[in-house]
Enzyme design. Structure first.
Site, PDB file in Angstrom:
ATOM      1  N   LYS A  89      -9.323   2.120  -1.727  1.00 46.29           N
ATOM      2  CA  LYS A  89      -9.530   1.471  -0.422  1.00 46.29           C
ATOM      3  C   LYS A  89     -10.878   1.852   0.185  1.00 46.29           C
ATOM      4  CE  LYS A  89      -6.974   0.726   3.927  1.00 46.29           C
ATOM      5  NZ  LYS A  89      -5.732   1.102   4.646  1.00 46.29           N
TER       6      LYS A  89
ATOM      7  N   GLU B 214       0.856  -1.202   0.000  1.00 49.58           N
ATOM      8  CA  GLU B 214       0.000   0.000   0.000  1.00 49.58           C
ATOM      9  C   GLU B 214       0.897   1.260   0.000  1.00 49.58           C
ATOM     10  OE1 GLU B 214      -2.006   0.050   3.769  1.00 49.58           O
ATOM     11  OE2 GLU B 214      -3.358   1.680   3.235  1.00 49.58           O
TER      12      GLU B 214
ATOM     13  N   VAL C 170       0.024  -2.585  10.619  1.00 43.85           N
ATOM     14  CA  VAL C 170       0.615  -2.191  11.897  1.00 43.85           C
ATOM     15  C   VAL C 170       0.103  -3.055  13.058  1.00 43.85           C
ATOM     16  CG1 VAL C 170       1.145   0.192  11.260  1.00 43.85           C
ATOM     17  CG2 VAL C 170      -1.121  -0.340  12.152  1.00 43.85           C
ATOM     18  N   MET C 171      -1.017  -3.729  12.857  1.00 41.51           N
ATOM     19  CA  MET C 171      -1.559  -4.579  13.920  1.00 41.51           C
ATOM     20  C   MET C 171      -1.077  -6.023  13.710  1.00 41.51           C
ATOM     21  SD  MET C 171      -5.284  -3.109  14.863  1.00 41.51           S
ATOM     22  CE  MET C 171      -6.185  -3.443  13.412  1.00 41.51           C
TER      23      MET C 171
ATOM     24  N   CYS D 203      -4.937  -3.404   2.553  1.00 44.94           N
ATOM     25  CA  CYS D 203      -4.672  -3.447   3.994  1.00 44.94           C
ATOM     26  C   CYS D 203      -5.916  -3.700   4.849  1.00 44.94           C
ATOM     27  CB  CYS D 203      -3.915  -2.195   4.412  1.00 44.94           C
ATOM     28  SG  CYS D 203      -2.905  -2.500   5.885  1.00 44.94           S
TER      29      CYS D 203
HETATM   30  C1  ACM Z   1      -3.780  -0.090   7.294  1.00 41.99           C
HETATM   31  O1  ACM Z   1      -4.908  -0.277   6.822  1.00 41.99           O
HETATM   32  N1  ACM Z   1      -2.830   0.483   6.597  1.00 41.99           N
HETATM   33  C2  ACM Z   1      -3.474  -0.518   8.668  1.00 41.99           C
END
Ligand code: ACM
Length: 262
Positions: free
Chosen positions: A110, A38, A170-171, A143
């Site tokens: 997105k 991304e 990040v999670m 993501c």
């Molecule tokens: C994300 O959607 N970039 C965590």
């Protein structure tokens, strides 16, 4: 079909350097479909809407997209890659493009924005859509779309056999969750995550790497470490994703009880 991911650490705000890195890293590979993270053109941690606007580009006319098309032509492969898009009326989207040896195929914006992305980007307004790549149906998502099972389900119901998942994760949950997404839909997925840390505007984020290729029954076919910048290409048989029978009497799609999901 040879599919895989390129995991790298984009330099914030330097689209040309990021394109250059992608080109260098993909110089010696043989792939049919390569998935990139991304926001590969811009980096992730914007400080202002002005900064987002300056670092976003028109699709497909912008220099980063055109550079991806050149790489796709030179390497005779398809590329799904996330990037910041500037659309009409100065609206910016967190988007992904699909390009190939003959040029631009399409884009996805997105749908499910994560946290501060809601400040900087408009939510996606394009339906989940599948594209034909060498006779195989390909879907794209970005993501945080992973946490909404509807995203991958919709792509799968539309016939996607391989889902390209461009990510800046990040999670810690996604890589495991994508195994379930693949099992419940009987599809392959390629998650291309970024790596490294960004520290801007008094905030910092650490991206989790761990890019992966998952099979249509949830097998881990290939993966990367947390911090390395690397490419991995895996041979898959996308025809396996046409078989939705999970037992003799169970079909992943035909057994759905849509009338009860109200
Ligand atoms: C994300 O959607 N970039 C965590």
């Amino acid at each position: 079909m040879n599919v895989g991911f390129l995991q790298f650490k984009p330099v914030f705000g330097n689209s040309a350097a990021n394109l250059n890195k992608i080109e260098k890293m993909s110089q010696n590979i043989r792939a049919d479909l390569l998935v990139l993270p991304e926001l590969s053109n811009s980096g992730y941690m914007f400080k202002s809407k002005k900064e987002v606007s300056e670092l976003s580009e028109n699709i497909p006319g912008g220099p980063f997209t055109q550079g991806l098309i050149n790489i796709a032509k030179n390497r005779n492969m398809y590329i799904a890659c996330g990037l910041a898009e500037k659309a009409g009326g100065a609206k910016c989207y967190n988007s992904a493009v699909l390009v190939g040896p003959k040029g631009y195929l399409g884009k996805y914006r997105k749908a499910h924005l994560f946290n501060d992305e809601k400040i900087f980007f408009k939510p996606g307004n394009l339906p989940f859509r599948v594209f034909q790549v060498k006779g195989v149906k390909i879907g794209m998502m970005i993501c945080f779309d992973w946490i909404f099972p509807e995203a991958m389900r919709t792509l799968s119901l539309k016939g996607a056999q391989v889902v390209c998942h461009c990510a800046n994760l990040v999670m810690p949950y996604c890589q495991k969750a994508m195994v379930t997404r693949c099992i419940e839909n009987g599809v392959f997925a390629v998650t291309a995550n970024r790596t490294g840390k960004e520290k801007r505007g008094g905030k910092s984020l650490c991206f989790t790497g761990g890019s992966q290729v998952i099979g249509n029954r949830g097998e881990l076919l290939g993966s990367a470490g947390k911090a390395e910048q690397t490419i991995k290409i895996i041979a898959i048989d996308p025809k396996a994703a046409l078989n939705k029978n999970i037992s003799k009497r169970n079909h992943l799609f035909l057994d759905r009880r849509v009338g009860l999901y109200v």
